[in-house]
Design a protein around this motif. Structure first.
Motif, mmCIF file in Angstrom:
data_model
loop_
_atom_site.group_PDB
_atom_site.id
_atom_site.type_symbol
_atom_site.label_atom_id
_atom_site.label_comp_id
_atom_site.label_asym_id
_atom_site.label_seq_id
_atom_site.Cartn_x
_atom_site.Cartn_y
_atom_site.Cartn_z
ATOM 1 N N ASP A 88 0.775 -1.208 0.056
ATOM 2 C CA ASP A 88 0.094 0.046 0.038
ATOM 3 C C ASP A 88 0.928 1.174 0.079
ATOM 4 N N ALA A 89 0.867 1.918 -1.053
ATOM 5 C CA ALA A 89 1.436 3.114 -1.184
ATOM 6 C C ALA A 89 0.665 4.460 -1.441
ATOM 7 N N THR A 90 -0.634 4.518 -0.829
ATOM 8 C CA THR A 90 -1.520 5.438 -1.229
ATOM 9 C C THR A 90 -0.934 7.001 -0.726
ATOM 10 N N ASP A 91 -0.263 6.888 0.746
ATOM 11 C CA ASP A 91 0.174 8.013 1.301
ATOM 12 C C ASP A 91 1.378 8.689 0.480
ATOM 13 N N ALA A 92 2.330 7.457 0.514
ATOM 14 C CA ALA A 92 3.628 7.669 -0.091
ATOM 15 C C ALA A 92 3.618 8.558 -1.403
ATOM 16 N N ILE A 93 2.720 8.036 -2.430
ATOM 17 C CA ILE A 93 2.660 8.667 -3.717
ATOM 18 C C ILE A 93 1.988 10.165 -3.571
ATOM 19 N N ARG A 94 1.409 10.699 -2.497
ATOM 20 C CA ARG A 94 0.910 11.795 -2.441
ATOM 21 C C ARG A 94 1.784 12.916 -2.130
ATOM 22 N N THR A 95 2.975 12.637 -1.774
ATOM 23 C CA THR A 95 3.808 13.667 -1.068
ATOM 24 C C THR A 95 4.458 14.464 -2.035
ATOM 25 N N GLU A 96 4.985 15.700 -2.093
ATOM 26 C CA GLU A 96 5.352 16.668 -3.230
ATOM 27 C C GLU A 96 6.622 15.995 -3.883
ATOM 28 N N THR A 97 7.354 15.283 -2.980
ATOM 29 C CA THR A 97 8.413 14.599 -3.385
ATOM 30 C C THR A 97 8.021 13.816 -4.574
ATOM 31 N N ALA A 98 7.089 12.839 -4.165
ATOM 32 C CA ALA A 98 6.539 11.944 -5.327
ATOM 33 C C ALA A 98 5.925 12.454 -6.467
ATOM 34 N N GLY A 99 5.328 13.776 -6.267
ATOM 35 C CA GLY A 99 4.606 14.467 -7.307
ATOM 36 C C GLY A 99 5.861 14.838 -8.298
ATOM 37 N N ALA A 100 7.159 15.568 -7.434
ATOM 38 C CA ALA A 100 8.020 15.929 -8.412
ATOM 39 C C ALA A 100 8.874 14.774 -9.217
ATOM 40 N N ALA A 101 8.939 13.658 -8.513
ATOM 41 C CA ALA A 101 9.405 12.558 -9.319
ATOM 42 C C ALA A 101 8.661 12.216 -10.472
ATOM 43 N N ALA A 102 7.240 12.210 -10.161
ATOM 44 C CA ALA A 102 6.508 11.919 -11.133
ATOM 45 C C ALA A 102 6.532 12.678 -12.308
ATOM 46 N N SER A 103 6.619 13.996 -12.279
ATOM 47 C CA SER A 103 6.670 15.119 -13.239
ATOM 48 C C SER A 103 7.996 14.809 -13.957
ATOM 49 N N ALA A 104 9.102 14.345 -13.325
ATOM 50 C CA ALA A 104 10.321 14.384 -14.028
ATOM 51 C C ALA A 104 10.493 12.820 -15.062
#
Ligand code: C5P
Length: 225
Positions: A88-104
């Motif tokens: 379960d990574a529901t919370d982990a993927i919502r951080t701003e760090t995860a958002g920046a990684a997603a965008s990259a």
């Protein structure tokens, strides 16, 4: 996949309210829901967990092709759970760090290509509400209904701030605004699937509008078509 199932594509920049509006529209229509941003976030997160270099297109594309992502309805009316390779990574993927990684990683054409089939698989009867950046332009260009949601950067930063604060995360409004502006610029300027409305999308500016108002405007696109 079912090519004849109708699709409502909801695209737009981060914080424009796509997630909330897409969920409400899907509930109202009784359609399935694709949160494509969660897929990019999941791959950003999985790549980070594997210590991959986020600019190594081949390695990240391999990760995108092999990582199992499941969306599970918790059944109690709570948020959809995002399960990555069984965890379960529901919370982990919502951080701003995860958002920046997603965008990259989302800027890498090989990665986007590796994720196309995963997204197409969500198209099933009675219909699909697809939330993302390129739903109406690249993934479902034949979608019968296309909406592009926008809002001012300041309002989007404020909405994100409230959401993250409510989750108890330690963030500042200034850093969020900065992040959003950076992410917008990167999403709009990348060569593959840049963020832009489809030629046949209805553009809705949600600045200063309530959620029910925007939901009604989106549903009107489906109902008046
Ligand atoms: O919508 P969300 O903020 O969860 O998306 C995270 C990131 O994933 C976006 O900033 C964007 O770079 C990328 N993304 C994308 N194409 C999509 C959905 C998300 O490039 N269809």
């Amino acid at each position: 996949m079912n090519d004849s199932a109708p699709v409502l594509a909801i695209d737009g920049p981060s914080g424009a309210g796509k997630g909330t509006i897409a969920r409400a529209a899907a509930d109202w229509l009784g359609w399935h829901m694709l949160d494509s941003g969660a897929i990019y976030r999941a791959i950003g997160h999985a790549s980070g967990a594997k210590d991959l270099d986020l600019s190594d297109a081949e390695a990240v594309a391999r990760c995108a092709a092999t990582t199992r992502i499941e969306f599970r309805d918790p059944g109690d009316g709570g948020d959809t759970r995002v399960i990555i390779d069984g965890e379960d990574a529901t919370d982990a993927i919502r951080t701003e760090t995860a958002g920046a990684a997603a965008s990259a990683i989302a800027a890498l054409p090989e990665v986007r290509k590796a994720l196309v089939d995963k997204q197409l698989a969500f198209r099933r009867p009675p219909g699909l509400v697809a939330d993302g950046r390129d739903m109406g332009t690249v993934i479902f260009p034949d979608a019968a209904f296309k909406v592009f949601l926008t809002a001012s950067a300041a309002e989007r930063a404020e909405r994100r701030y409230k959401q993250l604060k409510a989750k108890g995360l330690d963030v500042t409004l200034a850093s969020l605004l900065h992040e959003i502006e950076l992410r917008d610029a990167r999403d709009a300027s990348r060569t593959v699937a840049p963020l832009r409305p489809a030629a046949d999308a209805v553009v809705i500016d949600t600045t200063g509008q309530t959620i029910p108002t925007v939901v009604n405007r989106v549903l009107a696109v489906v109902q008046t078509a």
